[in-house]
Design a protein around this motif. Structure first.
Motif, PDB file in Angstrom:
ATOM      1  N   LYS A 142      74.474 -16.372  55.171  1.00 41.27           N
ATOM      2  CA  LYS A 142      75.509 -15.807  54.090  1.00 41.27           C
ATOM      3  C   LYS A 142      75.153 -16.422  52.736  1.00 41.27           C
ATOM      4  CE  LYS A 142      79.053 -15.014  57.651  1.00 41.27           C
ATOM      5  NZ  LYS A 142      80.255 -15.065  57.932  1.00 41.27           N
ATOM      6  N   SER A 143      75.641 -15.958  51.746  1.00 40.08           N
ATOM      7  CA  SER A 143      75.285 -16.384  50.230  1.00 40.08           C
ATOM      8  C   SER A 143      75.692 -17.829  50.044  1.00 40.08           C
ATOM      9  CB  SER A 143      76.323 -15.694  49.425  1.00 40.08           C
ATOM     10  OG  SER A 143      75.950 -14.365  49.264  1.00 40.08           O
ATOM     11  N   VAL A 190      72.328 -19.900  51.090  1.00 40.85           N
ATOM     12  CA  VAL A 190      71.297 -19.471  50.300  1.00 40.85           C
ATOM     13  C   VAL A 190      70.711 -20.804  49.634  1.00 40.85           C
ATOM     14  CG1 VAL A 190      70.040 -18.068  48.814  1.00 40.85           C
ATOM     15  CG2 VAL A 190      71.631 -17.142  50.525  1.00 40.85           C
ATOM     16  N   ASN A 198      74.119  -9.944  55.442  1.00 44.88           N
ATOM     17  CA  ASN A 198      75.245 -10.133  54.960  1.00 44.88           C
ATOM     18  C   ASN A 198      75.354 -10.093  53.206  1.00 44.88           C
ATOM     19  OD1 ASN A 198      76.867 -10.851  57.594  1.00 44.88           O
ATOM     20  ND2 ASN A 198      75.121 -12.299  57.713  1.00 44.88           N
ATOM     21  N   THR A 200      73.090 -10.750  51.161  1.00 48.11           N
ATOM     22  CA  THR A 200      72.478 -11.839  50.680  1.00 48.11           C
ATOM     23  C   THR A 200      71.138 -11.661  49.599  1.00 48.11           C
ATOM     24  OG1 THR A 200      71.052 -12.137  52.616  1.00 48.11           O
ATOM     25  CG2 THR A 200      73.134 -13.609  52.106  1.00 48.11           C
ATOM     26  N   TYR A 201      71.070 -10.311  49.599  1.00 43.36           N
ATOM     27  CA  TYR A 201      69.827  -9.626  49.137  1.00 43.36           C
ATOM     28  C   TYR A 201      69.418 -10.053  47.539  1.00 43.36           C
ATOM     29  CZ  TYR A 201      72.280  -6.508  45.643  1.00 43.36           C
ATOM     30  OH  TYR A 201      73.009  -6.246  44.690  1.00 43.36           O
ATOM     31  N   ASP A 202      70.580 -10.263  46.694  1.00 43.60           N
ATOM     32  CA  ASP A 202      70.110 -10.676  45.467  1.00 43.60           C
ATOM     33  C   ASP A 202      70.136 -12.256  45.240  1.00 43.60           C
ATOM     34  OD1 ASP A 202      69.819  -9.983  42.749  1.00 43.60           O
ATOM     35  OD2 ASP A 202      71.856 -10.765  42.154  1.00 43.60           O
ATOM     36  N   ASP A 203      70.840 -12.747  46.116  1.00 43.43           N
ATOM     37  CA  ASP A 203      70.647 -14.609  45.956  1.00 43.43           C
ATOM     38  C   ASP A 203      69.352 -14.736  46.593  1.00 43.43           C
ATOM     39  OD1 ASP A 203      73.386 -14.904  45.317  1.00 43.43           O
ATOM     40  OD2 ASP A 203      73.961 -14.453  47.302  1.00 43.43           O
ATOM     41  N   CYS A 240      66.971  -6.152  41.303  1.00 49.14           N
ATOM     42  CA  CYS A 240      67.134  -7.538  41.774  1.00 49.14           C
ATOM     43  C   CYS A 240      66.191  -8.598  41.329  1.00 49.14           C
ATOM     44  CB  CYS A 240      66.905  -7.443  43.380  1.00 49.14           C
ATOM     45  SG  CYS A 240      65.239  -6.892  43.905  1.00 49.14           S
ATOM     46  N   THR A 282      67.924  -3.845  51.789  1.00 51.49           N
ATOM     47  CA  THR A 282      67.524  -5.474  51.596  1.00 51.49           C
ATOM     48  C   THR A 282      66.041  -5.590  51.512  1.00 51.49           C
ATOM     49  OG1 THR A 282      69.649  -6.052  52.153  1.00 51.49           O
ATOM     50  CG2 THR A 282      67.754  -7.710  51.907  1.00 51.49           C
TER      51      THR A 282
END
Length: 550
Positions: free
Chosen positions: A372-373, A376, A398, A400-403, A437, A464
């Protein structure tokens, strides 16, 4: 002589026209045309689309009259009068679409206006309404309500006209607002023709639910599901096999134990091969469920079938296994243990998995279904010095793609663009600018990025991966994904719930993802032998790629 011939020709032409137009009209022709007109007016007529009339009730009121129509002429007159009763449509200035708006019209088709079943006068009325249609600035979003101006929560499907109303509503919803109508295997008009007799013949709710399943399956969309409540035939509160499986070569192979104690009681192990359930072969189940389940592609269809095959209304189930060339049937007791959110069996069955770790040879591994974020930053710290990171996306991530992209990318990159329904011109869609992103980051990750995919990779997982592909050093390993990328439109009705993909998702160069999914750079599929030997063949192939670059 010449004058007589001209009169004769004119007489014959008039006779021919009257014969054609006054020809008998079938029930299917009437209902098909009514469905299209009713749906068109629902979204185009200023008063109807504006919610000034109860359009569902009007359909129910008009159906008896429509049923009595004997000829195409009589039918057209009923529809013309119906439109006239709504009052005049104000003629407006020509609607000019801004040059800045990029239109996607692969789904758009109002050519049926000129169907021979309609009088010329009716065709002109329909075209006039199109040109002077209802206008709105509404845009699709999380709060979009596709069922506005209608109440479908108290319908009794043992009533013929209620079934017709629901079917008309659903068919037109897909006709005008499903972004991927143009990539269906079968024309949506053909689906109407096939399903209409079944709609009319259904004797009760259960039979009609079957028709709904068959209709929805034609969307070829992996997002489509049908959850039923309180149905005797399709009761969702079922009993379950104590393991998960995968269909390979028309056999089911046990891939994961979901309830240890139950599996041990029947000596169920990973790698076991199932050939029959209740004396029916897996191949026979595949044939039975093919028209009842919706999927964008074959791998996802098989995944959905596994879940149906491993559910039972009865606690006693005979399961045939194949081991070392010998077939053995076990009389099993299946239990209702499968609620992953609250049952103690499944909680204790799954071994604790790590969100991320360092494998041998300084290779990072991230379970995208678990991380999860909040995790990260720790993941980045632990894996930033590895020579490669394997992101396992054979699951549902969950958000988290951008992080993670900020860690992987050196620059901000656009990775997806969308098509949204154009409510001011139903049936057409608008291209939008899309999503980006990553960010400017000189310290971005310099090692290899590998993503593992399969048919479990659905929607947010596929989206993602599109983001991760912008890192520039990304390799996709695995097999075809679910091919359903985009926000889901949810539809609730009395007795059941269904849904479909609501917006179109494409790469920035407009390459499609629906049905195709994310195409792997290196295709690897699990084998029965590999599963039996306890191997993760997809992960193993990724590790080989890290070492060899091939």
């Amino acid at each position: 002589m010449i004058l007589k011939m001209k009169k004769s020709i004119l007489f014959l032409f008039i006779l021919f026209y009257q014969t054609i137009f006054s020809a008998k009209i079938t029930e299917n022709e009437k209902l098909t045309a009514t469905c299209k007109v009713w749906g068109f007016l629902k979204y185009y007529h200023p008063k109807v689309a504006g919610g000034e009339v109860n359009w569902d009730s009007q359909l129910l009121e008009k159906l008896p009259k429509i049923e009595k129509a004997q000829t195409k002429e009589e039918f057209s007159l009923i529809i013309e009068n119906w439109i006239d009763d709504l009052g005049p449509v104000k003629e407006i200035a020509p609607i000019i679409i801004s040059k800045e708006v990029k239109v996607f019209d692969e789904n758009f088709d109002l050519s049926w206006f000129n169907d021979k079943i309609f009088s010329k006068k009716l065709s002109k009325k329909l075209k006039f309404i199109e040109d002077n249609r209802f206008q709105t600035d509404e845009e699709i979003g999380p709060g979009y309500n596709p069922l506005k101006n209608g109440n479908y929560f108290n319908m009794q499907f043992d009533n013929r006209n209620s079934r017709i109303l629901w079917f008309f509503m659903y068919w037109n919803l897909v006709e005008y607002f499903f972004p991927y109508k143009y990539v269906m295997d079968q024309k949506w008009d053909v689906t109407f023709e096939q399903m209409l007799p079944l709609v009319l013949e259904a004797k009760n709710n259960d039979e009609f639910y079957t028709v709904i399943r068959k209709t929805a399956s034609k969307l070829n969309d992996s997002h489509v599901e049908l959850a039923l409540y309180g149905s005797s035939k399709f009761e969702e509160n079922k009993r379950f096999f104590p393991a998960d499986c995968k269909i390979i070569d028309n056999k089911m192979v046990v891939t994961e134990i979901l309830a240890d104690s139950l599996a041990q009681a029947d000596d169920i192990k990973i790698g076991d091969v199932i050939t029959k359930v209740n004396d029916k072969t897996i191949e026979a189940y595949i044939s039975e469920y093919r028209d009842l389940l919706a999927a964008s592609n074959e791998p996802t269809l098989l995944r959905k079938m596994v879940r149906k095959i491993l559910y039972s209304n009865s606690e006693k189930v005979n399961v045939e296994f194949l081991k070392d060339g010998t077939y053995t049937t076990k009389a099993m007791i299946w239990y209702d243990y499968h609620d992953s959110h609250r049952n103690e069996f499944k909680k204790g069955a799954k071994k604790k998995k790590e969100k991320f770790k360092v494998l041998a040879d300084n290779i990072g591994y991230v379970d995208m279904g678990l991380i999860k974020s909040a995790n990260v930053p720790d993941m980045i710290e632990a894996l930033k010095s590895t020579k490669a990171i394997v992101f396992d996306m054979r699951n549902y991530p969950n958000g988290t793609y951008d992080d993670i992209a900020r860690f992987l990318n050196a620059h901000e990159e656009k990775f997806a663009i969308y098509t949204h329904p154009d409510f001011s011109y139903p049936g057409k869609f608008k291209w939008t600018e899309g999503s980006t992103c990553g960010s400017e980051n000189k310290d971005n990750y310099k090692g290899k990025v590998i993503v593992l995919l399969n048919e479990e990779s659905l929607s947010q997982a596929e989206w993602t991966v599109m983001c991760f592909q912008t890192a520039g050093n990304t390799t996709i390993i695995g097999s075809q994904t679910a091919g359903a990328d985009g926000n889901v439109t949810e539809l609730d009705f009395k007795g059941f719930h269904t849904r479909y993909t609501g917006i179109g998702v494409y790469y920035p160069d407009r390459r499609e993802t629906q049905r195709i999914g994310i195409v792997p750079d290196i295709e690897v599929k699990p084998t029965i032998k590999g599963i039996q030997e306890g191997k993760d063949e997809v992960l193993e192939r990724a590790l080989v790629f890290v070492k060899t670059g091939k």
